[in-house]
Design an enzyme around this catalytic site. Structure first.
Site, PDB file in Angstrom:
ATOM      1  N   ALA A  55      56.425  68.143  93.634  1.00  0.00           N
ATOM      2  CA  ALA A  55      56.935  68.104  92.258  1.00  0.00           C
ATOM      3  C   ALA A  55      58.220  67.301  92.208  1.00  0.00           C
ATOM      4  O   ALA A  55      59.145  67.538  92.998  1.00  0.00           O
ATOM      5  CB  ALA A  55      57.173  69.521  91.751  1.00  0.00           C
ATOM      6  N   GLU A 140      66.923  79.384 106.015  1.00  0.00           N
ATOM      7  CA  GLU A 140      67.774  78.956 107.131  1.00  0.00           C
ATOM      8  C   GLU A 140      68.633  77.744 106.769  1.00  0.00           C
ATOM      9  O   GLU A 140      69.810  77.651 107.135  1.00  0.00           O
ATOM     10  CB  GLU A 140      66.900  78.609 108.346  1.00  0.00           C
ATOM     11  CG  GLU A 140      67.659  78.165 109.569  1.00  0.00           C
ATOM     12  CD  GLU A 140      68.569  79.270 110.113  1.00  0.00           C
ATOM     13  OE1 GLU A 140      68.044  80.288 110.575  1.00  0.00           O
ATOM     14  OE2 GLU A 140      69.813  79.109 110.055  1.00  0.00           O
ATOM     15  N   LYS A 216      78.071  79.704 101.211  1.00  0.00           N
ATOM     16  CA  LYS A 216      77.627  79.986 102.581  1.00  0.00           C
ATOM     17  C   LYS A 216      78.281  81.262 103.109  1.00  0.00           C
ATOM     18  O   LYS A 216      77.647  82.061 103.807  1.00  0.00           O
ATOM     19  CB  LYS A 216      77.937  78.782 103.476  1.00  0.00           C
ATOM     20  CG  LYS A 216      77.107  77.544 103.073  1.00  0.00           C
ATOM     21  CD  LYS A 216      77.646  76.274 103.691  1.00  0.00           C
ATOM     22  CE  LYS A 216      76.868  75.052 103.213  1.00  0.00           C
ATOM     23  NZ  LYS A 216      77.510  73.784 103.578  1.00  0.00           N
TER      24      LYS A 216
HETATM   25  N1  HSE Z   1      78.188  69.106 101.154  1.00  0.00           N
HETATM   26  C1  HSE Z   1      77.989  69.964 102.281  1.00  0.00           C
HETATM   27  C2  HSE Z   1      78.933  69.563 103.394  1.00  0.00           C
HETATM   28  C3  HSE Z   1      76.596  69.967 102.823  1.00  0.00           C
HETATM   29  O1  HSE Z   1      79.743  68.662 103.232  1.00  0.00           O
HETATM   30  O2  HSE Z   1      78.861  70.191 104.439  1.00  0.00           O
HETATM   31  C4  HSE Z   1      75.678  70.787 102.001  1.00  0.00           C
HETATM   32  O3  HSE Z   1      76.080  72.108 101.964  1.00  0.00           O
END
Ligand code: HSE
Length: 442
Positions: A55, A140, A216
């Protein structure tokens, strides 16, 4: 010779139908890895992967490496096809992919996503939908691409008690800080270099203000502490105010400035437990392994009760490393589809409260300009003592005429008390300027 022993001697398993949502950098690499490794993947799964459709939002754009007949702009239609077993979401954003991922899970399809913002904002809702349907939700690639931290927390360390996770989980900001450290460049020049080399996006806000790292951190804290921690629970401060002078002061004191994501379990004096997740520029002692992580590399440092200290290091971004993690998840989900069973999901049974950041013990490095007069240092030291904040080091240098540069490093104190102390200092007539305040770790 390539051997094909599908399904571990039980013969060829059924093909597993896969829908890929999104064909940007990551989607393109996912399709490439699947196309280049059909036998290896089939052997690892027990049956072949068959791409049912891809998609995309713009069908008129030329796409290399995919049969044009597979392209569609009807993502929901593709998800709901009977011959689609697994949905791979690599679109990005939050609301639209949330709608698609929920639709897939509710339709009984396992989902593999690389979308940290989606998982950090809606992990509970997504996990509930996966549990109700009895399917897998893998992500992951959402944290540090191919560095296997999600699997490590979900599986490898499932028998341990995680105490603390600290890490460099954003490559763009690590590149900028490393450039400032190694060349003495200003923040603006280092950012311009990161943009020129393609590390920083045209709008670098999500990276430099710490939002990407905060997503994160939410995911790592949730998995590590079996508690739902969402993006909004993470204290977040970026690197855009870090100056070349801060970097130099850190160097002189034996530290390197890194943007750290820190997740920790806390127990207060009354024995109350809570968890904290935060992202901020941090002075890391040069001898700590995280201080040596240079360029755009990521590293995650885990402290577990039985395993001790572990560090995971590598490329935390980029099409191929991210696709590696997505394909690893895809193989897991496909294997479960053929052989039965489910991947370990989130298990927020511990349900610890999220600590108010003000109640979290931190340490400050405070760089001030003060009047160079008898009694000023003693007065400031008294104020720290009266606030119950112990000083670890104090360094004074002559600066301009009648002005001294005073750098104070504190021992651990509550964040709210340190903040109040800085406000008090900034309002004093003897303190000309509080130049910078950066937290320390370890
Ligand atoms: N923009 C992020 C970084 C990668 O510079 O690590 C994606 O999370």
């Amino acid at each position: 010779m390539t051997t094909t022993s599908f399904n571990q001697g039980k013969g060829l398993g059924q093909p597993v139908g896969v829908a890929v949502l999104g064909m940007g950098t990551v989607g393109t690499e996912v399709l490439r890895l699947i196309a280049e490794n059909p036998n290896a993947y089939a052997n690892r799964i027990g049956g072949p992967i068959e791409i049912r459709g891809v998609a995309v939002s713009d069908l008129s754009r030329p796409r290399e490496g995919v049969d044009p007949a597979l392209l569609t702009d009807d993502a929901l239609g593709l998800i709901n096809r009977d011959d689609v077993d697994i949905v791979v979401e690599v679109i990005g954003g939050i609301e639209y992919p949330r709608e698609l991922v929920l639709a897939a899970l509710k339709a009984g399809k396992s989902v593999v996503t690389a979308n940290k913002a989606l998982v950090a904002a809606h992990a509970g809702e997504l996990a509930d939908a996966a549990n109700e349907a009895g399917v897998d939700l893998y992500y992951e690639a959402a944290v540090a691409a191919a560095i296997p931290v999600v699997g490590m927390l979900r599986r490898s360390l499932a028998g341990d008690q995680i105490q603390r996770i600290s890490g460099i989980v954003n490559g763009t900001t690590n590149f900028i800080l490393d450039a400032m450290t190694s060349t003495g460049a200003s923040y603006d020049d280092a950012l311009a270099e990161a943009t020129r080399l393609g590390y920083a996006e045209a709008d670098p806000t999500a990276d430099v203000e710490g939002h990407d790292a905060a997503s994160k951190a939410a995911i790592l804290a949730s998995l590590g502490f079996h508690t739902r921690v969402s993006f909004d629970d993470v204290y977040c401060e970026g690197i855009s105010k870090i100056t070349a002078e801060d970097i130099e002061a850190a160097k002189e004191a034996g530290y390197t400035i890194k943007l750290l994501a820190i997740c920790e379990k806390l127990v207060d004096e009354e024995g109350n437990k809570s968890v904290n997740a935060r992202v901020h520029p941090t002075l890391v002692p040069n001898e700590h392994p995280l201080a040596t992580v240079d360029k755009s590399y990521n590293a995650i440092f885990v402290e577990a009760e039985a395993a001790g200290r572990l560090m995971f290091y590598g490329n935390g971004a980029g099409g191929a490393p991210t696709a590696s993690a997505v394909c690893g998840d895809l193989i897991g989900a496909a294997r479960n589809k053929i052989h039965g069973g489910r991947a370990p999901g989130d298990n927020p049974y511990a349900n610890q409260p999220i600590a108010d950041f003000g109640e979290v013990p931190t340490r400050y490095h405070i760089d001030m300009r003060v009047e160079d007069r008898t009694g000023v240092l003693a007065d400031l030291a008294n104020r720290f003592a009266n606030a119950g904040i112990s000083l670890r080091t104090v360094r004074q240098e002559e600066d301009a005429e009648n002005e001294a540069r005073l750098i104070v490093v504190t021992h651990e104190a509550l964040e709210k008390d340190l903040r109040a102390m800085v406000e008090e200092l900034a309002a004093l007539p003897n303190v000309k300027e509080v130049k910078s305040v950066i937290r320390l770790d370890s």
